[in-house]
Design an enzyme around this catalytic site. Structure first.
Site, PDB file in Angstrom:
ATOM      1  N   ASP A 151       0.811  -0.973   0.030  1.00  0.00           N
ATOM      2  CA  ASP A 151       0.078   0.014  -0.140  1.00  0.00           C
ATOM      3  C   ASP A 151       0.963   1.325  -0.098  1.00  0.00           C
ATOM      4  O   ASP A 151       0.374   2.249   0.572  1.00  0.00           O
ATOM      5  CB  ASP A 151      -0.919   0.064   1.165  1.00  0.00           C
ATOM      6  CG  ASP A 151      -1.932  -1.170   1.198  1.00  0.00           C
ATOM      7  OD1 ASP A 151      -2.219  -1.683  -0.019  1.00  0.00           O
ATOM      8  OD2 ASP A 151      -2.379  -1.650   2.416  1.00  0.00           O
ATOM      9  N   GLY A 203       1.476   2.883  -2.452  1.00  0.00           N
ATOM     10  CA  GLY A 203       1.018   3.868  -3.479  1.00  0.00           C
ATOM     11  C   GLY A 203       1.311   3.478  -4.998  1.00  0.00           C
ATOM     12  O   GLY A 203       1.596   4.192  -6.012  1.00  0.00           O
ATOM     13  N   LYS A 204       1.761   2.004  -5.092  1.00  0.00           N
ATOM     14  CA  LYS A 204       2.100   1.696  -6.518  1.00  0.00           C
ATOM     15  C   LYS A 204       1.320   1.892  -7.753  1.00  0.00           C
ATOM     16  O   LYS A 204       1.652   2.357  -8.783  1.00  0.00           O
ATOM     17  CB  LYS A 204       2.551   0.050  -6.410  1.00  0.00           C
ATOM     18  CG  LYS A 204       3.251  -0.279  -5.061  1.00  0.00           C
ATOM     19  CD  LYS A 204       3.445  -1.719  -5.057  1.00  0.00           C
ATOM     20  CE  LYS A 204       2.258  -2.488  -4.440  1.00  0.00           C
ATOM     21  NZ  LYS A 204       1.944  -2.109  -2.853  1.00  0.00           N
ATOM     22  N   GLY A 235      -4.503  -4.078  -3.518  1.00  0.00           N
ATOM     23  CA  GLY A 235      -5.613  -3.077  -4.154  1.00  0.00           C
ATOM     24  C   GLY A 235      -4.812  -1.820  -4.549  1.00  0.00           C
ATOM     25  O   GLY A 235      -3.956  -1.411  -3.567  1.00  0.00           O
ATOM     26  N   HIS A 236      -4.884  -1.439  -5.643  1.00  0.00           N
ATOM     27  CA  HIS A 236      -3.856  -0.352  -6.057  1.00  0.00           C
ATOM     28  C   HIS A 236      -4.931   0.779  -6.629  1.00  0.00           C
ATOM     29  O   HIS A 236      -5.900   0.564  -7.713  1.00  0.00           O
ATOM     30  CB  HIS A 236      -3.101  -1.056  -7.330  1.00  0.00           C
ATOM     31  CG  HIS A 236      -2.243  -1.829  -7.036  1.00  0.00           C
ATOM     32  ND1 HIS A 236      -1.276  -2.497  -7.846  1.00  0.00           N
ATOM     33  CD2 HIS A 236      -1.638  -2.332  -5.639  1.00  0.00           C
ATOM     34  CE1 HIS A 236      -0.502  -3.170  -7.067  1.00  0.00           C
ATOM     35  NE2 HIS A 236      -0.684  -3.586  -6.010  1.00  0.00           N
ATOM     36  N   THR A 293      -5.750 -11.602   3.644  1.00  0.00           N
ATOM     37  CA  THR A 293      -7.134 -10.957   2.978  1.00  0.00           C
ATOM     38  C   THR A 293      -8.118 -11.997   2.617  1.00  0.00           C
ATOM     39  O   THR A 293      -9.008 -11.691   2.212  1.00  0.00           O
ATOM     40  CB  THR A 293      -6.601 -10.070   1.590  1.00  0.00           C
ATOM     41  OG1 THR A 293      -5.833 -11.186   0.805  1.00  0.00           O
ATOM     42  CG2 THR A 293      -5.545  -9.269   1.707  1.00  0.00           C
ATOM     43  N   GLN A 346       1.980  -5.952  -3.113  1.00  0.00           N
ATOM     44  CA  GLN A 346       2.302  -6.196  -1.864  1.00  0.00           C
ATOM     45  C   GLN A 346       3.569  -5.395  -1.737  1.00  0.00           C
ATOM     46  O   GLN A 346       3.615  -4.344  -2.415  1.00  0.00           O
ATOM     47  CB  GLN A 346       2.557  -7.546  -1.432  1.00  0.00           C
ATOM     48  CG  GLN A 346       1.256  -8.394  -1.366  1.00  0.00           C
ATOM     49  CD  GLN A 346       0.600  -8.974  -2.624  1.00  0.00           C
ATOM     50  OE1 GLN A 346       1.380  -9.532  -3.420  1.00  0.00           O
ATOM     51  NE2 GLN A 346      -0.567  -8.569  -2.725  1.00  0.00           N
TER      52      GLN A 346
HETATM   53  P1  GDP Z   1      -0.928   0.353  -3.448  1.00  0.00           P
HETATM   54  O1  GDP Z   1      -1.332  -0.964  -2.913  1.00  0.00           O
HETATM   55  O2  GDP Z   1       0.463   0.303  -3.284  1.00  0.00           O
HETATM   56  O3  GDP Z   1      -1.096   0.813  -4.869  1.00  0.00           O
HETATM   57  O4  GDP Z   1      -1.345   1.527  -2.568  1.00  0.00           O
HETATM   58  P2  GDP Z   1      -3.095   1.526  -1.903  1.00  0.00           P
HETATM   59  O5  GDP Z   1      -3.689   2.058  -3.120  1.00  0.00           O
HETATM   60  O6  GDP Z   1      -3.539   0.310  -1.524  1.00  0.00           O
HETATM   61  O7  GDP Z   1      -3.007   2.648  -0.994  1.00  0.00           O
HETATM   62  C1  GDP Z   1      -2.177   3.932  -1.112  1.00  0.00           C
HETATM   63  C2  GDP Z   1      -3.279   4.731  -0.851  1.00  0.00           C
HETATM   64  O8  GDP Z   1      -2.768   6.125  -0.670  1.00  0.00           O
HETATM   65  C3  GDP Z   1      -4.427   5.039  -1.642  1.00  0.00           C
HETATM   66  O9  GDP Z   1      -5.520   5.455  -1.103  1.00  0.00           O
HETATM   67  C4  GDP Z   1      -3.856   6.292  -2.596  1.00  0.00           C
HETATM   68  O10 GDP Z   1      -5.091   6.961  -3.184  1.00  0.00           O
HETATM   69  C5  GDP Z   1      -3.424   7.214  -1.561  1.00  0.00           C
HETATM   70  N1  GDP Z   1      -2.230   7.926  -1.873  1.00  0.00           N
HETATM   71  C6  GDP Z   1      -1.002   7.725  -2.985  1.00  0.00           C
HETATM   72  N2  GDP Z   1      -0.093   8.598  -2.843  1.00  0.00           N
HETATM   73  C7  GDP Z   1      -0.598   9.280  -1.975  1.00  0.00           C
HETATM   74  C8  GDP Z   1      -0.084  10.805  -1.582  1.00  0.00           C
HETATM   75  O11 GDP Z   1       1.249  11.107  -1.891  1.00  0.00           O
HETATM   76  N3  GDP Z   1      -0.771  11.451  -0.502  1.00  0.00           N
HETATM   77  C9  GDP Z   1      -1.816  10.941  -0.176  1.00  0.00           C
HETATM   78  N4  GDP Z   1      -2.429  11.762   0.917  1.00  0.00           N
HETATM   79  N5  GDP Z   1      -2.608   9.759  -0.552  1.00  0.00           N
HETATM   80  C10 GDP Z   1      -1.948   8.983  -1.350  1.00  0.00           C
HETATM   81  P1  IMO Z   2      -0.825  -4.081  -2.243  1.00  0.00           P
HETATM   82  O1  IMO Z   2      -0.570  -4.636  -3.702  1.00  0.00           O
HETATM   83  C1  IMO Z   2      -1.075  -4.500   2.140  1.00  0.00           C
HETATM   84  C2  IMO Z   2      -1.000  -8.602   3.766  1.00  0.00           C
HETATM   85  C3  IMO Z   2      -2.346  -9.258   4.338  1.00  0.00           C
HETATM   86  C4  IMO Z   2      -1.612  -9.995   5.427  1.00  0.00           C
HETATM   87  C5  IMO Z   2      -0.704 -10.863   4.472  1.00  0.00           C
HETATM   88  C6  IMO Z   2      -1.033 -12.084   3.926  1.00  0.00           C
HETATM   89  O2  IMO Z   2      -2.196  -3.449  -2.395  1.00  0.00           O
HETATM   90  O3  IMO Z   2       0.135  -3.365  -1.639  1.00  0.00           O
HETATM   91  P2  IMO Z   2      -2.530 -12.665   2.019  1.00  0.00           P
HETATM   92  O4  IMO Z   2      -3.761 -12.475   1.433  1.00  0.00           O
HETATM   93  O5  IMO Z   2      -1.437 -12.526   0.805  1.00  0.00           O
HETATM   94  O6  IMO Z   2      -2.631 -14.410   2.381  1.00  0.00           O
HETATM   95  O7  IMO Z   2      -2.225 -11.994   3.275  1.00  0.00           O
HETATM   96  O8  IMO Z   2      -0.238  -9.884   3.502  1.00  0.00           O
HETATM   97  N1  IMO Z   2      -1.347  -8.347   2.184  1.00  0.00           N
HETATM   98  C7  IMO Z   2      -1.236  -6.786   1.910  1.00  0.00           C
HETATM   99  N2  IMO Z   2      -0.995  -5.677   2.570  1.00  0.00           N
HETATM  100  N3  IMO Z   2      -1.189  -4.450   0.658  1.00  0.00           N
HETATM  101  C8  IMO Z   2      -1.365  -5.486  -0.125  1.00  0.00           C
HETATM  102  O9  IMO Z   2      -1.323  -5.607  -1.449  1.00  0.00           O
HETATM  103  C9  IMO Z   2      -1.273  -6.984   0.712  1.00  0.00           C
HETATM  104  N4  IMO Z   2      -1.436  -8.099   0.020  1.00  0.00           N
HETATM  105  C10 IMO Z   2      -1.617  -8.946   1.260  1.00  0.00           C
HETATM  106  O10 IMO Z   2      -2.809  -8.131   5.110  1.00  0.00           O
HETATM  107  O11 IMO Z   2      -1.004  -9.475   6.246  1.00  0.00           O
HETATM  108 MG    MG Z   3      -2.823  -1.682  -1.665  1.00  0.00          MG
END
Ligand code: GDP
Ligand code: IMO
Ligand code: MG
Length: 422
Positions: free
Chosen positions: A12, A14-15, A39-40, A128, A223
């Site tokens: 998470d 911010g990929k 979840g991206h 998850t 991840q």
């Molecule tokens: P990912 O799994 O690496 O793609 O990241 P996620 O989407 O799960 O989580 C990143 C969260 O941070 C999302 O809600 C984005 O909309 C938000 N986000 C990304 N970059 C920024 C930033 O620079 N500032 C803020 N406030 N939010 C950000």
């Molecule tokens: P993105 O790509 C954050 C965490 C789960 C749990 C562990 C194992 O959005 O960054 P799994 O479902 O793989 O068996 O869970 O890994 N986890 C993540 N945490 N971002 C993710 O993906 C994740 N994918 C799995 O919360 O701790």
């Molecule tokens: Mg994510």
């Protein structure tokens, strides 16, 4: 040549946002591991999109998006993702290609995930529950069901045999698990028909040909490095190699074809699910990060645990991945703190160390911080590097010096536009 974009923390980072920002420079965007546990989030033109399996380049008309062999696909979630994108007139048949070698998450894989977690009680991973672990277990156990199997007339026989085995395994766990397999299967078979309308390819062949023809490719990680099956905080990890080497096996590209490795990290740290987190905060500072940063999982909605930036862990991730450029996300969330703390070493079993030890536990590991002056300015409207506050520049300079890699992007908000090249 291929560039990689990887998360350096516990996911998470911010990929999705950055892949979307960078897509204009690439012909192909390819996911190489993980599945719908990811979840991206992408935000642009006032709309928010959360992608789970589909690569984050899908909104750019010019890019081909590939789901590589290292990914595990849940047809039901995949169909939902396609449905959510239906209003965008995307030509999925030509712009979304799926590796025949990618493995399929069956309904019973999800049930097995739930049964396994339930049986662990307090020691649960915090999965998850998307069936990721059981699907990769079948892959490495050489029992898996692959996308390419759908081209065979008798694929349902293979499906049935595997499902029957899973049902016996679920019994083994002796946990209460309510499910209606018939409903799950109807949904699954229905989704398979949709999946079959897409294009299945030998993605390693496709990608290597593309590289030979001078196409540019960006591999999108899922991840984060600290969730890597080998190098993460085992057993509280996911079931794939989230690190750079995973892109080689997950797409079929040779190591010498890798060009830049973009390492992406939050200006602080978050984690969802169980497992060690040395810089975790339980005080008002942590709550502020969670609130200002809207720290809730994009896949499960669970609150994310928050804490200070851990440079010991970051340096480790930079090393394992061979990161060549860093991207710092969510700098805007830290605006307003008088003092920021960054962890520069651990106390592990009574000794000060600067590497990630074998087993991080509360009883044996504590952290040492240094203080850095915070900044008060609102960053979210800034667009140029010369607008960034000096204290933020000092924070970035400290990180760069500690890990030995330059920061090239500072993100100041979730929108595509809130991205500053420094
Ligand atoms: P990912 O799994 O690496 O793609 O990241 P996620 O989407 O799960 O989580 C990143 C969260 O941070 C999302 O809600 C984005 O909309 C938000 N986000 C990304 N970059 C920024 C930033 O620079 N500032 C803020 N406030 N939010 C950000
Ligand atoms: P993105 O790509 C954050 C965490 C789960 C749990 C562990 C194992 O959005 O960054 P799994 O479902 O793989 O068996 O869970 O890994 N986890 C993540 N945490 N971002 C993710 O993906 C994740 N994918 C799995 O919360 O701790
Ligand atoms: Mg994510």
């Amino acid at each position: 040549m291929i560039d990689l974009l990887l998360g350096l923390q516990w996911g998470d980072e911010g990929k999705g946002k950055i892949v979307d920002v960078l897509t204009k420079d690439y012909d192909i965007i390819a996911r190489f591991q993980g599945g719908p546990n990811a979840g991206h989030t992408l935000i642009f033109d006032g709309n928010k999109h959360v992608l789970h399996t589909i690569p984050s380049g899908i909104f750019h008309k010019t890019a081909i998006n590939i789901v590589g062999n290292g990914v595990v696909i849940d047809p039901v979630i995949f169909k939902n993702e396609l449905d959510n994108l239906s209003k965008y007139n995307i030509d999925f048949k030509t712009r979304l290609l799926i590796s025949r070698k990618a493995h399929v998450i069956l309904p019973t894989h999800r049930l097995l995930d739930a049964a396994s977690e339930k049986s662990k009680g307090k020691a649960k991973i915090g999965s998850t529950l998307k069936g990721i672990g059981p699907t990769y277990m079948d892959k490495t156990g050489r029992n898996g069901f692959r996308i390419g199997d759908l081209d065979f007339a008798n694929w349902k026989d293979k499906y049935r045999a595997l499902t029957q085995k899973h049902l016996k395994m679920i019994d083994f766990y002796e946990v209460d698990l309510e499910f209606n397999l018939e409903n799950l299967e109807n949904e699954f078979f229905n989704a398979i028909e949709v999946l079959k309308t897409l294009t299945f390819i030998d993605s390693e062949e496709y990608i290597n040909n593309a590289m030979a023809n001078g196409k540019t490719i960006l591999a999108e990680g899922a991840q984060g490095s600290l969730l890597d099956i080998d190098f993460g905080t085992y057993p509280f990890v996911t079931s794939s190699n989230t690190t750079a080497a995973g892109a080689c096996t997950g797409l079929g590209v040779a190591p010498n074809k890798i060009n830049e490795v973009f390492g992406i990290f939050k200006a602080y740290t978050t984690r969802v699910g169980s497992g060690p987190f040395p810089t975790e905060l339980f005080d008002e500072d942590g709550k502020t990060m969670a609130k200002v940063g809207h720290e809730f999982g994009a896949t499960t909605g669970r609150p994310r645990r928050c804490g200070w930036l851990d440079l010991v862990a970051l340096k480790y991730a930079v090393q394992i991945n061979g990161v060549t450029q860093l991207m710092m996300m969510k700098g805007d969330v830290l605006s307003g703190f008088d003092t920021l703390k960054v962890c520069t070493s651990y106390n592990y079993k009574g000794k000060e160390i600067t590497h990630l030890p074998y087993n991080i536990e509360k009883e044996n590991t504590s952290v040492n911080y240094i203080n850095i002056k915070g900044w008060k300015e609102d960053l979210t409207q800034m667009t140029k590097a010369n607008e960034l506050p000096q204290n933020l520049n000092d924070y970035v300079a400290f990180i760069e010096k500690f890990v030995g890699v330059p920061v090239k992007i500072v993100s100041v908000g979730p929108d595509r536009k809130q991205t500053i090249i420094v």
